[in-house]
Write a protein that holds these residues in place. Sequence first.
Motif, short mmCIF file in Angstrom:
data_model
loop_
_atom_site.label_atom_id
_atom_site.label_comp_id
_atom_site.label_asym_id
_atom_site.label_seq_id
_atom_site.Cartn_x
_atom_site.Cartn_y
_atom_site.Cartn_z
N GLU A 266 0.81 -1.22 0.00
CA GLU A 266 0.00 0.00 0.00
C GLU A 266 0.85 1.27 0.00
OE1 GLU A 266 -3.77 1.93 2.49
OE2 GLU A 266 -2.97 -0.04 3.02
N GLU A 267 2.02 1.21 0.66
CA GLU A 267 2.84 2.42 0.73
C GLU A 267 3.40 2.82 -0.63
OE1 GLU A 267 5.54 -1.04 2.16
OE2 GLU A 267 3.44 -0.43 2.29
N TRP A 268 3.32 1.90 -1.60
CA TRP A 268 3.80 2.22 -2.95
C TRP A 268 2.68 2.67 -3.88
CZ3 TRP A 268 8.52 2.98 -4.86
CH2 TRP A 268 9.60 2.58 -4.08
N LYS A 271 2.89 5.76 -6.46
CA LYS A 271 4.27 6.20 -6.64
C LYS A 271 4.83 5.67 -7.96
CE LYS A 271 5.36 6.58 -1.71
NZ LYS A 271 6.26 6.14 -0.62
#
Length: 468
Positions: A266-268, A271
């Motif tokens: 999820e943190e990507w 991006k």
Amino acid sequence: MSHTIAPVLGEATIQELRAAVKGEIFTPGDNGYEEACAVWNGAHDGHRPALVVRCTGAADVMAAVGFARSTGLAIAVRGGAHSVAGFSTVDDGIVIDLSPMTDVRVDLSAMRASVGGGAVWSDVDHETQAHGLATTGGLISTTGVAGFTLGGGIGWTMRKFGLACDNLVAADVVTADGRLVHANDAENAELLWGLRGGGGNFGIVTRFELNLYPLGPTIYAGPVFYPADAAHDLLRTFREWAPGAPDDVTALVNLTTAPPLPVIPEEWHGKKVAALIAASAGPVDAGDRLLGGFRGVAEPVADLLGPMPYHVIQTLIDPLWPKGIHAYFKATNLARLDDDLIDRLCQFHLAAPGPQCEIHLHQMGGAVGRVGEGATAFAERSMPFVLNAVTGWHDAEAGPAHREWARGVIAAAAAASTGRAYVNFLGDPDEARTSYGEDTYARLVALKNQYDPTNVFRLNQNIPPTAS
């Protein structure tokens, strides 16, 4: 949006067509008309045809072509309705919609599939995979077999089995004068040559006969996502690896934005990332040996490369390209992928105006490159890579920025380009002459003169006949 002046169509005239076809006919004001008008590419939605004819077979297509000629209506031909350049619809003309014609029959003794002109690739895969067979198909499963094959057909198994058009062995075609003709190597062979890459210029194909090969149900395939700062290294590794890669493997590099999919951390999401996407038509247990070297390029964001069902790689990116998305592509064939171009592509990647602005580098060669130049209307075989600038957006106001970006990507590659392009990846009309090259183009014009001398079928990457 400008509209042409359509001939006045009285109800009695339309009723004659209704009596001549088995399929449905929709005119403005009819229930279902708005749905019948809708196409995949939202950038070209909103056109208002005088009528849409949903054909159930070749007889309906013949009747619709005859009606269009007698009334002077412009013809748009719709298979899967994925035309990036908007050729699947028309204002004030007739849309000949083949979407009901989706039947697929597998002939195991001949290792061929007989495919209706309105089928999409998921229809083909559904039937052929039941027998452990496949042929080169689209990168999105809702893509129509017709437009994809007639324009060439770059897909996941092309380096092993050839382009889709290379596997077209016969076709039934409704010509501009309303005849149904059969084309194969023995009968109307020059027409078959033109159908193998020359687009929809010569008639409406109501049935395709395609070669099949053993493949699946499990193959070695999938994507590996890396951080954007690994894009230079990935492209250089790809460039060095591609020329010696075995035919079993077909791969591309995609400079993109990480989509919000559960398989990506999820943190990507949202991006910039660089991805290798590959598929092997060889032994599943050989996949790591063929592609495992890419894992050393950088620490992957997500590594999904491994054994998977064939239908999964065929539908992998479907969720990102739903019906109604606005889309524009621009492409060129590359003679080389040098360091200067790699730097430029990486710069464009970071400057993209939206999350679905993607730069695709397709690996060519293999079986594609061994077909002789001039053996088909697919105009170039020797290029090592195809560059495609792909854009998708949902807000109509974003269109100009996305188109400008895509055109900039291709302009930046001018020094490395062969000067040709793959017609299915072109979002602008009227690019056929430069795409095909002079010799192939002249042969296509001669074929157009024979089968469509008045340019009845002109909503395509058009090859105008001499008379026009």
